[in-house]
Write a protein that holds these residues in place. Structure first.
Motif, PDB file in Angstrom:
ATOM      1  N   UNK A 145      43.526  52.143  39.848  1.00  0.00           N
ATOM      2  CA  UNK A 145      44.181  52.243  41.151  1.00  0.00           C
ATOM      3  C   UNK A 145      44.484  50.858  41.715  1.00  0.00           C
ATOM      4  N   UNK A 146      43.491  49.959  41.668  1.00  0.00           N
ATOM      5  CA  UNK A 146      43.657  48.613  42.225  1.00  0.00           C
ATOM      6  C   UNK A 146      42.857  47.606  41.411  1.00  0.00           C
ATOM      7  N   UNK A 147      43.247  46.344  41.539  1.00  0.00           N
ATOM      8  CA  UNK A 147      42.613  45.257  40.798  1.00  0.00           C
ATOM      9  C   UNK A 147      42.552  44.022  41.686  1.00  0.00           C
ATOM     10  N   UNK A 148      41.451  43.285  41.582  1.00  0.00           N
ATOM     11  CA  UNK A 148      41.315  42.009  42.289  1.00  0.00           C
ATOM     12  C   UNK A 148      40.668  41.006  41.344  1.00  0.00           C
ATOM     13  N   UNK A 149      41.117  39.767  41.426  1.00  0.00           N
ATOM     14  CA  UNK A 149      40.575  38.686  40.595  1.00  0.00           C
ATOM     15  C   UNK A 149      39.846  37.712  41.501  1.00  0.00           C
ATOM     16  N   UNK A 150      38.628  37.321  41.104  1.00  0.00           N
ATOM     17  CA  UNK A 150      37.847  36.381  41.904  1.00  0.00           C
ATOM     18  C   UNK A 150      38.556  35.036  41.986  1.00  0.00           C
ATOM     19  N   UNK A 151      38.225  34.263  42.996  1.00  0.00           N
ATOM     20  CA  UNK A 151      38.883  32.963  43.190  1.00  0.00           C
ATOM     21  C   UNK A 151      38.689  32.016  42.019  1.00  0.00           C
ATOM     22  N   UNK A 152      37.542  32.112  41.329  1.00  0.00           N
ATOM     23  CA  UNK A 152      37.298  31.250  40.172  1.00  0.00           C
ATOM     24  C   UNK A 152      37.875  31.834  38.885  1.00  0.00           C
TER      25      UNK A 152
END
Length: 86
Positions: free
Chosen positions: A25-32
């Motif tokens: 449904x959704x995806x997020x990538x960490x800042x690092x």
């Protein structure tokens, strides 16, 4: 649903994994860029090692599709859902 990591600029698939039968449904990538968080259409959340697409943690937040996920700080995510019981 499938999750894929591609090497650029060669446009070569590095790793692919089937992650949820219901789809991502959704995806997020960490800042690092070391961690990926995904949600399913059935309320699951998975935290992935971004290099190898191996799961670091899995949990169920709700019995419905989640509306979004976002890293807000190291080791913290925010999750949005329509279900008010979470």
């Amino acid at each position: 649903g499938n999750l894929q990591i591609w090497d650029l600029p060669d446009c070569k698939l590095r790793v692919a994994k089937k992650v949820y039968p219901s789809g991502v449904a959704h995806l997020s990538i960490s800042r690092d860029s070391l961690t990926i968080a995904t949600t399913s259409f059935t309320g699951e959340v998975t935290i992935w090692d971004a290099a190898e697409l191996t799961p670091k943690n899995k949990f169920v937040v709700a019995k419905q599709a989640l509306q979004g996920i976002q890293f807000v700080a190291p080791n913290q995510i925010a999750i949005a859902a329509q279900d008010t019981s979470i």
